[in-house]
Write a protein that holds these residues in place. Structure first.
Motif, PDB file in Angstrom:
ATOM      1  N   ARG A  98     -10.152  -3.386   5.745  1.00  0.00           N
ATOM      2  CA  ARG A  98      -9.125  -3.423   4.768  1.00  0.00           C
ATOM      3  C   ARG A  98      -9.027  -2.177   3.788  1.00  0.00           C
ATOM      4  N   THR A  99      -9.428  -1.153   4.576  1.00  0.00           N
ATOM      5  CA  THR A  99      -9.274   0.264   3.981  1.00  0.00           C
ATOM      6  C   THR A  99      -8.090   0.827   4.638  1.00  0.00           C
ATOM      7  N   PRO A 100      -7.392   1.771   3.758  1.00  0.00           N
ATOM      8  CA  PRO A 100      -6.109   2.364   4.160  1.00  0.00           C
ATOM      9  C   PRO A 100      -6.359   3.204   5.326  1.00  0.00           C
ATOM     10  N   GLY A 132       1.380   2.404   4.321  1.00  0.00           N
ATOM     11  CA  GLY A 132       1.432   1.009   4.008  1.00  0.00           C
ATOM     12  C   GLY A 132       0.337   0.224   4.974  1.00  0.00           C
ATOM     13  N   LEU A 164      -3.421  -1.053   6.546  1.00  0.00           N
ATOM     14  CA  LEU A 164      -4.822  -1.095   6.343  1.00  0.00           C
ATOM     15  C   LEU A 164      -5.531  -1.336   7.575  1.00  0.00           C
ATOM     16  N   GLU A 175       0.710  -1.241  -0.131  1.00  0.00           N
ATOM     17  CA  GLU A 175       0.021   0.048  -0.032  1.00  0.00           C
ATOM     18  C   GLU A 175       0.723   1.278  -0.092  1.00  0.00           C
ATOM     19  N   LYS A 176       0.317   2.414  -0.331  1.00  0.00           N
ATOM     20  CA  LYS A 176       0.858   3.469  -0.505  1.00  0.00           C
ATOM     21  C   LYS A 176       1.181   4.247   0.840  1.00  0.00           C
TER      22      LYS A 176
END
Length: 256
Positions: free
Chosen positions: A115-117, A108, A110, A104-105
């Protein structure tokens, strides 16, 4: 409860992944976050954890390809995050060109729930948050551990789960020793746990000597020279703020 140990041997691949994940998180903010767990001593409930402002983040590393064997469990991650009033996070990693990198950006991370940023700075507020019993217990473990190290003792293992005892193990010239640690809030008084003899019996064959230690915490602005009035409550101990600490030192469980 008596101490439980995981039998899982950590692989070199996981250790490298763990180091790379920690390095990435350290670089996300100037000076890095305030680390809570940045070691791989077992038992392991979360792989990494840190405080940013008034928020706590507990992280479980995952291999995006599903090939890496990792210690602990998602259930343990959820438990410690709930007990500490923090955020349970997953950090998917992928091996590429000799290094593990976040999938992830940004940070990184979640959310374990959906499972959302997760961007930790977005969750920090000015709210004063009282420390939970689990947080305070971990704080007590670190106080005792640092004092033992500074006094020349050999601390060989420790765990911050208040449901597992002993909390600390010592080696060195004095022989094998264990320490049951208790955290109390002013004006509470520490009490040796009722199962202390059961713990002693469990490790008698090892010839280990038992100790008890407690750490008392109070808000820095709490008046401690006079007792509380009837119905008066002590000032809360807030996360990330200064506190008054009183440490008992090691107390032999067989001395009255």
């Amino acid at each position: 409860m008596q101490e439980k140990k995981e039998s899982l041997v950590l692989s070199d691949d996981f250790i490298q992944c763990w180091h790379d994940a920690g390095r990435h998180l350290q670089q996300q903010i100037e000076g890095g976050p305030a680390w809570i767990r940045a070691h791989l001593d077992q038992p392991i409930m979360e792989h990494l954890s840190f405080r940013l402002g008034n928020q706590l983040f507990f992280i479980r590393i995952e291999d995006a390809e599903g090939q890496l064997k990792t210690p602990g469990s998602e259930e343990a991650l959820i438990k410690i995050a709930e007990k500490c009033n923090g955020h349970a996070c997953i950090m998917p990693m992928r091996f590429s060109f000799g290094h593990w990198i976040p999938v992830e950006k940004g940070w990184g991370l979640l959310s374990q729930k959906d499972r959302t940023p997760v961007n930790p700075p977005d969750l920090v507020t000015d709210e004063k948050i009282e420390m939970t019993d689990w947080e305070l217990h971990d704080f007590a473990i670190q106080v005792v551990r640092q004092n033992l190290i500074q006094s020349g003792e050999s601390v060989t293992a420790w765990n911050s789960n208040p449901e597992l005892q002993p909390s600390i193990w010592l080696g060195g010239d004095a022989g094998l020793q264990w320490v049951v640690v208790q955290a109390v809030r002013y004006p509470e008084e520490a009490k040796i746990p009722s199962n202390i003899k059961d713990i002693e019996a469990a490790y008698k064959e090892k010839g280990a000597r038992g100790n008890f230690a407690y750490v008392s915490f109070a808000n820095e602005n709490q008046q401690r020279d006079t007792p509380l009035k009837e119905g008066e409550k002590p000032l809360p101990v807030y996360r990330g703020e200064k506190v008054f600490i009183s440490y008992s030192g090691l107390l032999d469980i067989n001395n009255d």
